[in-house]
Design a protein around this motif. Structure first.
Motif, PDB file in Angstrom:
ATOM      1  N   ARG A   2       0.821  -1.215   0.000  1.00 51.35           N
ATOM      2  CA  ARG A   2       0.000   0.000   0.000  1.00 51.35           C
ATOM      3  C   ARG A   2       0.850   1.258   0.000  1.00 51.35           C
ATOM      4  O   ARG A   2       0.619   2.184  -0.770  1.00 51.35           O
ATOM      5  N   VAL A   3       1.828   1.308   0.902  1.00 47.48           N
ATOM      6  CA  VAL A   3       2.676   2.496   1.011  1.00 47.48           C
ATOM      7  C   VAL A   3       3.505   2.669  -0.260  1.00 47.48           C
ATOM      8  O   VAL A   3       3.629   3.783  -0.783  1.00 47.48           O
ATOM      9  N   ALA A  44      -3.754   0.071   9.244  1.00 45.86           N
ATOM     10  CA  ALA A  44      -4.392   1.067   8.385  1.00 45.86           C
ATOM     11  C   ALA A  44      -5.349   1.920   9.206  1.00 45.86           C
ATOM     12  O   ALA A  44      -5.848   1.487  10.243  1.00 45.86           O
ATOM     13  N   LEU A  45      -5.612   3.119   8.714  1.00 51.97           N
ATOM     14  CA  LEU A  45      -6.564   3.994   9.401  1.00 51.97           C
ATOM     15  C   LEU A  45      -8.001   3.496   9.294  1.00 51.97           C
ATOM     16  O   LEU A  45      -8.843   3.867  10.103  1.00 51.97           O
ATOM     17  N   ASP A  46      -8.284   2.652   8.318  1.00 49.86           N
ATOM     18  CA  ASP A  46      -9.630   2.080   8.197  1.00 49.86           C
ATOM     19  C   ASP A  46      -9.941   1.081   9.315  1.00 49.86           C
ATOM     20  O   ASP A  46     -11.099   0.857   9.639  1.00 49.86           O
ATOM     21  N   ARG A  47      -8.923   0.491   9.886  1.00 53.21           N
ATOM     22  CA  ARG A  47      -9.117  -0.616  10.834  1.00 53.21           C
ATOM     23  C   ARG A  47     -10.011  -0.212  12.000  1.00 53.21           C
ATOM     24  O   ARG A  47      -9.763   0.753  12.715  1.00 53.21           O
ATOM     25  N   LEU A  86      -4.515   5.332  -0.193  1.00 55.38           N
ATOM     26  CA  LEU A  86      -3.950   3.988  -0.076  1.00 55.38           C
ATOM     27  C   LEU A  86      -2.790   3.963   0.907  1.00 55.38           C
ATOM     28  O   LEU A  86      -2.671   3.027   1.710  1.00 55.38           O
ATOM     29  N   VAL A  87      -1.922   4.965   0.862  1.00 57.39           N
ATOM     30  CA  VAL A  87      -0.811   5.020   1.821  1.00 57.39           C
ATOM     31  C   VAL A  87      -1.344   4.960   3.249  1.00 57.39           C
ATOM     32  O   VAL A  87      -0.811   4.241   4.104  1.00 57.39           O
ATOM     33  N   LEU A  88      -2.402   5.701   3.502  1.00 55.87           N
ATOM     34  CA  LEU A  88      -2.977   5.763   4.844  1.00 55.87           C
ATOM     35  C   LEU A  88      -3.856   4.561   5.176  1.00 55.87           C
ATOM     36  O   LEU A  88      -4.161   4.321   6.342  1.00 55.87           O
TER      37      LEU A  88
END
Length: 173
Positions: free
Chosen positions: A29-30, A140-143, A86-88
């Protein structure tokens, strides 16, 4: 004794919830998102030895995207936005759809030039599809957020959104 050490290590890894796949998704992702965002910043701002918006707009005009400045801005913003999301690991299906739609247009542009001209955008498109289905992983920030979405339905929805956006862009050019 060795079995006890292995069992303790396995228990520690399980309790953290992070596994090799999560690390792999983070690296991918990063790496992918970062490269995509850099590519967009080259288009818009001329950063990282890019051409900047005016030259990119002329290039888009030459590729049949009229008006060139509008489409160059759209492409640059899409690459930066999709890449940074995506990075985040944030809003991952949407980020994947943005990246996919942009890369479908890039494949279309390079198609007549032979394999070497559309190979890299195709790889980027495949990565976007993979993230659409796999999600961002645990790092990830989505988690754990209410908006976290991944899996078959969300992946398919992201792919459909990316393809539809790409087709609309191609129809409008």
């Amino acid at each position: 004794m060795t079995e006890t050490v292995k069992a303790n290590a396995a228990t520690a890894a399980a309790s953290s919830g992070v596994n090799g796949a999560d690390i792999g998704l983070l690296v991918a992702r990063v790496g992918f998102g970062g490269l995509l965002a850099v590519h967009g910043s080259q288009k818009l701002f001329g950063w990282f030895n890019g051409y900047g918006l005016d030259a990119t707009a002329q290039g888009f005009q030459g590729m049949g995207y009229h008006p060139g400045k509008s489409f160059a801005t759209l492409a640059g913003l899409s690459e930066i936005t999709g890449g940074l999301l995506l990075v985040l690991g944030l809003l991952t299906p949407l980020a994947a759809a943005i990246a996919l739609g942009t890369m479908i247009n890039a494949v279309n542009v390079g198609w007549s030039g032979g394999f070497a001209m559309w190979e890299l955008p195709a790889v980027y498109a495949l990565a976007a599809v993979a993230f659409a289905f796999a999600g961002p992983g645990r790092l990830a920030l989505d988690r754990g957020r209410p908006w976290q979405r991944q899996g078959l339905i969300w992946g398919a929805g992201a792919v459909v959104l990316g393809v539809v956006a790409a087709l609309i862009t191609l129809a409008l050019k």
